[in-house]
Design a protein around this motif. Structure first.
Motif, mmCIF file in Angstrom:
data_model
loop_
_atom_site.group_PDB
_atom_site.id
_atom_site.type_symbol
_atom_site.label_atom_id
_atom_site.label_comp_id
_atom_site.label_asym_id
_atom_site.label_seq_id
_atom_site.Cartn_x
_atom_site.Cartn_y
_atom_site.Cartn_z
ATOM 1 N N TYR A 62 -7.052 8.618 6.586
ATOM 2 C CA TYR A 62 -6.570 9.830 5.923
ATOM 3 C C TYR A 62 -5.247 10.294 6.535
ATOM 4 C CZ TYR A 62 -6.510 14.774 4.526
ATOM 5 O OH TYR A 62 -6.135 16.009 4.050
ATOM 6 N N GLN A 83 -2.409 7.757 5.782
ATOM 7 C CA GLN A 83 -1.971 7.795 4.387
ATOM 8 C C GLN A 83 -1.020 8.962 4.140
ATOM 9 O OE1 GLN A 83 -2.587 9.939 1.638
ATOM 10 N NE2 GLN A 83 -1.654 8.524 0.165
ATOM 11 N N ARG A 84 -1.224 10.069 4.881
ATOM 12 C CA ARG A 84 -0.402 11.260 4.691
ATOM 13 C C ARG A 84 0.741 11.371 5.704
ATOM 14 N NH1 ARG A 84 -4.782 11.740 2.217
ATOM 15 N NH2 ARG A 84 -5.106 13.207 0.502
ATOM 16 N N ALA A 97 -10.690 11.997 -0.855
ATOM 17 C CA ALA A 97 -9.229 12.115 -0.913
ATOM 18 C C ALA A 97 -8.578 10.737 -0.877
ATOM 19 C CB ALA A 97 -8.731 12.978 0.244
ATOM 20 N N LEU A 98 -9.129 9.841 -0.077
ATOM 21 C CA LEU A 98 -8.585 8.488 0.004
ATOM 22 C C LEU A 98 -8.792 7.721 -1.297
ATOM 23 C CD1 LEU A 98 -9.741 7.554 3.609
ATOM 24 C CD2 LEU A 98 -7.386 7.866 2.849
ATOM 25 N N GLU A 103 -9.048 9.051 -4.274
ATOM 26 C CA GLU A 103 -8.123 9.619 -5.254
ATOM 27 C C GLU A 103 -6.705 9.079 -5.055
ATOM 28 O OE1 GLU A 103 -8.498 13.793 -4.754
ATOM 29 O OE2 GLU A 103 -10.468 13.911 -5.724
ATOM 30 N N ASP A 104 -6.368 8.783 -3.808
ATOM 31 C CA ASP A 104 -5.041 8.244 -3.504
ATOM 32 C C ASP A 104 -4.987 6.721 -3.604
ATOM 33 O OD1 ASP A 104 -4.139 10.784 -3.028
ATOM 34 O OD2 ASP A 104 -4.474 10.682 -0.866
ATOM 35 N N GLY A 105 -6.132 6.110 -3.930
ATOM 36 C CA GLY A 105 -6.162 4.657 -4.060
ATOM 37 C C GLY A 105 -6.249 3.933 -2.745
ATOM 38 N N THR A 106 -6.724 4.639 -1.694
ATOM 39 C CA THR A 106 -6.845 4.032 -0.366
ATOM 40 C C THR A 106 -8.307 4.049 0.042
ATOM 41 O OG1 THR A 106 -4.683 4.901 0.219
ATOM 42 C CG2 THR A 106 -6.078 4.157 2.035
#
Length: 222
Positions: A147, A150-151, A206-207, A209-212
């Protein structure tokens, strides 16, 4: 730091509250705040001269134009442990989380800040002590690592990996930038174990949704 089990506080039926979106305060945790609005400067001054308690609660809708937005019904109360003047009409304070509370109603008051009737009976953490937890630590840290990466966020992994489970979960619940409803769900979780499970699920969602997917790479956190 957790409060000593021998320490006892009398929790009052009425407390001042500081509405702040995205901010929760959990028992046994610390929350630094910079205070500069006149109404909250007055609240801090009044708290210091009484029991030192301030309730943190989230507004349901963030509207800078609304001076009294509707509040979530559950918040966390803290005691002012540190206070320093950082400039003209500016305070830096640190609240030590004592307990969670449920708002039964709001008082009509002539003070510039808001006060509520607090019900302490719903939660069993009224002395501010952290409780033992059964947390899937490796899974949580692996998901957290993905997480943050990714951010493009950074963290002190040594401190994170060395923290006890309850400190780990509560601190992450407070500092991870999640939406207000998600923060509120973490605040109201029945136990640290429940909160840890919920936090890992929120990070994983959240990951996704972000494709991770945090399972794509191993974590070096233990």
């Amino acid at each position: 730091m957790a409060e000593s089990a021998t320490t006892r506080l009398t929790l009052p039926p009425v407390i001042p509250v500081f509405p702040l979106t995205g901010v929760i305060l959990l028992p046994g945790s610390n929350l630094p705040l910079n205070i500069f609005e006149p109404r909250y400067l007055q609240m801090v001054r009044d708290a210091v001269t009484s029991d030192g308690l301030i309730g943190m609660v989230q507004p349901k809708v963030r509207d800078p134009e609304d001076p009294a937005p509707e509040l979530y019904t559950v918040g966390g109360v803290g005691k002012i442990d540190d206070l320093a003047e950082t400039g003209t009409n500016r305070f830096a304070i640190r609240l030590r989380g004592i307990a969670r509370f449920e708002i039964t109603d709001e008082l009509s008051t002539t003070m510039p800040y808001r006060k509520v009737h607090a019900d302490w009976s719903r939660f069993g953490d009224t002395q501010g002590a952290l409780t033992p937890a059964d947390v899937d630590r490796r899974r949580l840290l692996a998901t957290l690592s993905s997480y943050l990466e990714q951010r493009g966020l950074d963290a002190d992994y040594d401190a994170i990996s060395e923290a006890p489970d309850d400190v780990l979960v509560n601190t992450l619940s407070m500092i991870i930038p999640l939406a207000a409803p998600e923060k509120q769900a973490l605040l109201e979780a029945g136990s640290v174990t429940d909160r840890g499970t919920m936090l890992e699920a929120l990070l994983r969602m959240a990951l996704i949704e972000d494709g991770t997917d945090s399972n794509e790479k191993p974590s070096n956190l233990h």
